[in-house]
Design an enzyme around this catalytic site. Structure first.
Site, mmCIF file in Angstrom:
data_model
loop_
_atom_site.group_PDB
_atom_site.id
_atom_site.type_symbol
_atom_site.label_atom_id
_atom_site.label_comp_id
_atom_site.label_asym_id
_atom_site.label_seq_id
_atom_site.Cartn_x
_atom_site.Cartn_y
_atom_site.Cartn_z
ATOM 1 C CE LYS A 75 -3.910 2.026 2.643
ATOM 2 N NZ LYS A 75 -4.820 1.676 3.815
ATOM 3 C CB SER A 149 -7.938 3.486 2.827
ATOM 4 O OG SER A 149 -7.111 3.082 3.903
ATOM 5 C CB SER A 173 -8.098 0.391 5.589
ATOM 6 O OG SER A 173 -8.811 1.580 5.762
#
Length: 596
Positions: A75, A149, A173
């Protein structure tokens, strides 16, 4: 051709010479090129960098590298040395000279970092549409949201571009994207994985999360990545876990009362959840209805209280200087964090402490709790049209988790009739990560369902997955008066002992009724033995010593082999103890003898 990206399958292919890291890189580069419109990457896989990494690994060899040649995605709020970190905002970008601690540990174990993935900007959102790099597409239907996310991290694994990936999880997330893409999503106990080198969202609540195709794969990654880190003031050492309900024949799991369940009109989501509860019962679980209202009240604190101020504080200088650089909805959410007063923060802390005490009472009656991961899923168009309310809906079952310091695991639940996957979440107190992973392993094996969107075969069983945390429990097999319902069983239960399973020994023992008539003696023999009924119990290691100290001669604790070939501590008898005793082996067990 890559048969499977699960970690055991890759390691087997490398050992057998059917695959090399360079060949894997080539195949994954070709596969990644098939998804140009999914908005998965911010820094996509780079052939030159990846081939250089493959050459280093091939020269080094597999020895001592538990993740040799295993590809993973990162990420883009987690640092990878020499590659820009954007947190989903190009104007914020910087290029770190060293990797985040967790990334460095994975690379040191032989893993291959494929690239940096898309995310809801500054990790603010649960849907995957809040990025100037594009709204990430769901792996099963690109018209639907990917979840966020950690959007790109989940989709990369689901589409077979990586074996596992790193996300972050503050409000869900690392779980919501797993649910929407048919993956395992591990939100570890807070502090087990270092957040050094991670752009913070809520510094006191952030965790690094793991997306994987199977629970054993997630456990393998956790075993490598977990370590206390002096560079991270929120890091903490792993503690031994308690009762391993994930490998027990019976366990208790909490289910929210109907009044607290919300599926937002999605009948298919409700069906999948009800079927999941029934499946957990088929695995030996006892469903216990719980009042979920205090958990929901805690969830409301995360965005309805002053914790949003932590998001503002994390990028305060940047957002104050360049507010126009942020995605509009992200800017509005984060700037809201400038409003709470210090007094509001203290008031919320007081409320949280009260809720923590209320919620903790449930663990006296259950080992874990199951909820939907999200009550429903939305199209990207629906989410863009109503970004605040629908995103809030996605956090109903997730926002409380880090505030209450729980370990949580999203697992694939099933498929709606339109082919979209939905998941459920299993959670338990801090440091119960391993029992959750063990239960998820059994869950996946019982479903025999595919993983992600490209793995057509079920995730393979992996009994050798290393445990990242030591057990704080000791297993002991009992054959006599300590069996359930018999006079000495309270010596186990009073020490916190829990029944793991009823089974039998290997056929290498003989059983005798000792002269006092109250106890049996179990003797291992070279020949002429039989399988004897027994129970395996688990009790805290801190209580094991006092339990053993109370065992009178000629009985004692030694190694006992079970019919499945495993060995546990168990009751045995000294040879001299059977003088004058009656051989009762033919009964097959002490209870059968007493009843006969």
């Amino acid at each position: 051709m890559i048969d499977s990206l699960t970690i055991p399958a890759l390691l087997s292919a490398y050992r057998d010479g059917r695959l090399t890291p360079a060949a894997l890189v080539d195949a994954l580069l070709q596969r990644a090129a098939q998804y140009p419109d999914h908005a998965i990457w911010i820094t996509p896989p780079d052939a030159e960098r990846l081939h250089a990494r493959a050459r280093v690994l091939e020269a080094r060899g597999m020895e001592g590298l538990p993740l040799f040649g295993v590809p993973f995605a990162i990420k883009d709020n987690i640092d990878l040395a020499g590659v820009p970190t954007t947190a989903g905002c190009a104007e914020f970008a910087y290029t770190p000279s060293q990797s985040a601690t967790v990334v460095a540990r994975l690379e040191a174990a032989g893993a291959i970092a494929m690239g940096k993935t898309n995310l809801d900007q500054f990790a603010t959102g649960l849907n995957g549409t809040r990025s100037p790099f594009g709204a990430c597409r769901n792996a099963f239907n690109p018209d639907f949201i990917s979840g966020g996310s950690s959007s790109g991290s989940a989709v990369a694994v689901a589409l077979g571009l990586a074996s596992f990936s790193l996300g972050t999880d503050t409000a869900g997330s690392g779980r919501v994207p797993a649910a929407f893409n048919n993956l395992i999503g591990l939100k570890p106990t807070c502090g087990l994985l270092s957040t050094s080198g991670v752009v913070p969202a809520c510094r006191s609540l952030d965790v690094v999360s793991i997306f994987a195709l199977s629970a054993p794969d997630a456990q393998r990654v956790l075993a490598v990545a977990a370590a206390e880190d002096a560079a991270d003031p929120y890091s903490r050492a792993a503690e031994p876990y308690g009762f391993d309900f994930g490998r027990a024949a019976s366990f208790r799991f909490g289910v929210p009362m109907d009044k607290d369940l919300e599926f937002f009109g999605d009948a298919e989501s409700e069906r999948i959840f009800r079927e999941s509860v029934a499946r957990l019962e088929s695995l030996g679980g006892e469903a216990v209805m719980i009042d979920f209202a205090p958990f929901i009240d805690t969830a409301r604190l995360l965005y309805g209280g002053p914790w949003v101020a932590e998001r503002y504080q994390a990028i305060r200088d940047f957002i104050d200087a360049r507010p126009q650089a942020l995605f509009p909805v992200t800017r509005d959410v984060i700037l809201g964090g400038a409003k709470p007063l210090a007094a509001d923060a203290f008031a919320a802390q007081y409320k949280l402490r009260a809720l923590q005490r209320t919620c903790s009472a449930v663990w006296k009656t259950v080992d874990c709790i199951v909820t939907p991961t999200a009550g429903t899923i939305y199209t990207r168009a629906e989410m863009l049209a109503n970004p605040i309310e629908l995103n809030s809906n996605l956090g109903l079952y997730t926002n409380f988790m880090n505030l209450l310091d729980y370990a949580a695991l999203a697992v694939p639940g099933g498929f709606r009739q339109d082919g979209l996957p939905l998941g459920l979440t299993l959670f338990a107190p801090a440091h119960q990560d391993v029992p959750l992973l063990h239960l998820a392993e059994r869950w996946q094996a019982s479903r025999a369902a595919p993983c992600g969107a490209t793995e057509t075969a079920p995730a393979p069983a992996d009994a050798d997955a290393p445990a990242p945390v030591a057990s704080g429990q000791v297993r002991v097999a009992v054959v006599g008066a300590h069996l359930s319902g018999l006079p000495l069983n309270p010596q186990l239960t009073s020490r916190g002992g829990r029944l793991v399973c009823a089974t039998r020994t290997a056929p290498r023992y003989r059983l005798y009724a000792l002269p006092d008539g109250k106890r049996p003696g179990l003797i291992r023999v070279a020949s002429g033995g039989a399988a004897i009924a027994c129970e395996v119990w688990e009790l805290p290691a801190t209580a094991f010593g006092s339990f053993v100290a109370g065992i009178p001669a000629p009985l004692g604790i030694g190694s006992l082999q079970l019919e499945n070939g495993s060995t546990v501590a168990g009751f045995i008898c000294e040879g001299i103890g059977i003088e004058g005793a009656k051989d009762i082996t033919a009964f097959g067990g002490w209870k059968a003898y007493l009843q006969g």
